[in-house]
Enzyme design. Structure first.
Site, PDB file in Angstrom:
ATOM      1  N   ILE A  13      27.776 -22.115   3.624  1.00  0.00           N
ATOM      2  CA  ILE A  13      27.212 -22.780   4.801  1.00  0.00           C
ATOM      3  C   ILE A  13      27.632 -22.068   6.076  1.00  0.00           C
ATOM      4  O   ILE A  13      26.822 -21.837   6.983  1.00  0.00           O
ATOM      5  CB  ILE A  13      27.617 -24.265   4.837  1.00  0.00           C
ATOM      6  CG1 ILE A  13      27.061 -25.005   3.612  1.00  0.00           C
ATOM      7  CG2 ILE A  13      27.124 -24.932   6.125  1.00  0.00           C
ATOM      8  CD1 ILE A  13      27.505 -26.458   3.505  1.00  0.00           C
ATOM      9  N   TYR A 180      38.713 -35.204  -4.093  1.00  0.00           N
ATOM     10  CA  TYR A 180      37.879 -34.459  -3.149  1.00  0.00           C
ATOM     11  C   TYR A 180      37.315 -35.386  -2.077  1.00  0.00           C
ATOM     12  O   TYR A 180      37.397 -35.093  -0.874  1.00  0.00           O
ATOM     13  CB  TYR A 180      36.745 -33.756  -3.886  1.00  0.00           C
ATOM     14  CG  TYR A 180      35.753 -33.092  -2.964  1.00  0.00           C
ATOM     15  CD1 TYR A 180      36.112 -31.980  -2.213  1.00  0.00           C
ATOM     16  CD2 TYR A 180      34.448 -33.581  -2.835  1.00  0.00           C
ATOM     17  CE1 TYR A 180      35.212 -31.364  -1.352  1.00  0.00           C
ATOM     18  CE2 TYR A 180      33.545 -32.971  -1.980  1.00  0.00           C
ATOM     19  CZ  TYR A 180      33.932 -31.868  -1.248  1.00  0.00           C
ATOM     20  OH  TYR A 180      33.028 -31.270  -0.395  1.00  0.00           O
TER      21      TYR A 180
END
Length: 368
Positions: A13, A180
């Site tokens: 990204i 996470y």
């Protein structure tokens, strides 16, 4: 604002955001550890724009962060370990990188504030998305280990009633189903709290399932679409958990890069949290079949009937807030994005480590 730092800026990204900003006249610096699991080696990626000033270092290293911040006007904080499954057994690594790394960056920003901080959060903070029951009431979805062990995959309402998934807005109460997810929520909240306290305008973007060129194909804990592509490029069937009918929102990295630009430039974005997705949903089995079709590879997905700790059934984005306040409008359809991805994949090599990763989870009792 002229000079922008992107932590994790050599990644999937971050490199696309760098391209977008450079095209608009910004100067871009990247701080990236070039982790072998993601990059394969610690050399500068070929796809990284030559005008990006690359600093190789960990975001948890105070000296590296202070050096990268010199002369910077704004920061995108993308540096993070990614992957739900791996986070459940490499807890220290994920906490060190995602939580302590963010703390290191924020302490440096206290000493040297910037005009805008944009932090990458994740749809994983929601856990299950929202649902509607037969009476039209909005409900939280629930799945128990007992139901999953019996192959009953669908979420149910609090009283066991059937429910239907609906788009999930930012107002949904977080439900942190993995290490996470917990670490991404920590990153988001820490940044917003510190930004408010020290007058650093901060924006959190909750990315849904981002896909596109430059994903790390040999990382078995990256996005599901890239994992499927890695399998297919090696002539192997994509492994689909549960029954494959779980629904997600897949958004092109090019749309995500534009959302990041808007979060940087729009004054009204400061202090806010935004969902960044396509606003559309599709099931995982359909995604596996579409990737195979795009690659012209006649390999059918393998539905395993197994489930993993930390997985959720359905979650897809309500992007109304991003449309209203950011002016965000996704431009890339799934069909267009798949075609562009297939063109890029044609020139790529991928090491298929998916079965190795699946075995790691099974040995630890995290997949059944």
């Amino acid at each position: 604002m002229q000079t922008v730092l992107i932590t994790g800026g050599a990644g999937f990204i971050g490199s696309h955001v760098a391209d977008r900003l450079l095209a608009l006249g910004y100067r871009v610096r990247a701080l990236d550890a070039l982790l072998p699991q993601v990059h394969g080696s610690r050399k500068r990626p070929d796809y990284l724009h030559p005008e990006v000033e690359l600093h190789v270092g960990e975001v948890g290293d105070p000296d590296a962060v202070r050096g990268a911040l010199e002369g910077v006007d704004a920061v995108f904080h993308f540096a993070a370990r990614v992957g739900v499954g791996q986070s459940m057994y490499r807890i220290r690594d994920y906490t060190e990188a995602n939580v302590n790394g963010t703390a290191t960056l924020l302490e440096a920003l206290i000493e040297r504030p910037v005009e805008r901080l944009v932090v990458a959060s994740s749809m994983s903070v929601y856990g299950e998305g929202l649902y509607r029951d037969g009476d039209g009431a909005v409900r939280e979805g629930h799945r128990t280990p007992e139901r999953l062990a019996a192959g009953e995959w669908e979420a149910i309402g609090p009283d066991g009633e059937p429910i239907t998934p609906i788009p999930t807005p930012e107002e949904k109460t977080p439900s942190l189903a993995s290490i996470y997810a917990l670490s991404k929520y920590d990153q988001e909240r820490m940044s917003l709290v510190a930004g408010s306290a020290y007058d650093i305008p901060t924006v959190a973007l909750r990315f849904f399932n981002v896909y596109g060129e430059r994903q790390a194909l040999s990382n078995p804990y990256t996005g599901v679409l890239a994992i499927f592509a890695s399998r297919l490029l090696n002539g192997n069937a994509p492994l689909v958990f549960e029954d494959g009918l779980q629904r997600r929102d897949f958004v092109s990295v090019h749309d995500v890069a534009e959302a990041c630009r808007l979060a940087l430039e729009r004054p009204e974005a400061a202090g806010e949290v935004f969902n960044i997705g396509s606003g559309e949903d599709v099931n995982i089995l359909q995604i596996a079949e579409r990737v195979a079709g795009a690659l012209n590879t006649p390999v059918a997905p393998q539905v395993t009937g197994k489930f993993r700790a930390g997985d959720i059934r359905n979650c897809f984005a309500d992007i109304g807030k991003a449309q209203r306040l950011l002016g965000f409008e996704p431009q890339v359809t799934l069909e267009e994005g798949m075609a562009a991805l297939a063109d890029w994949l044609a020139g790529q090599d991928a090491v298929d480590r998916v079965e190795q990763a699946a075995n790691e989870l099974q040995v630890r009792g995290l997949s059944r």
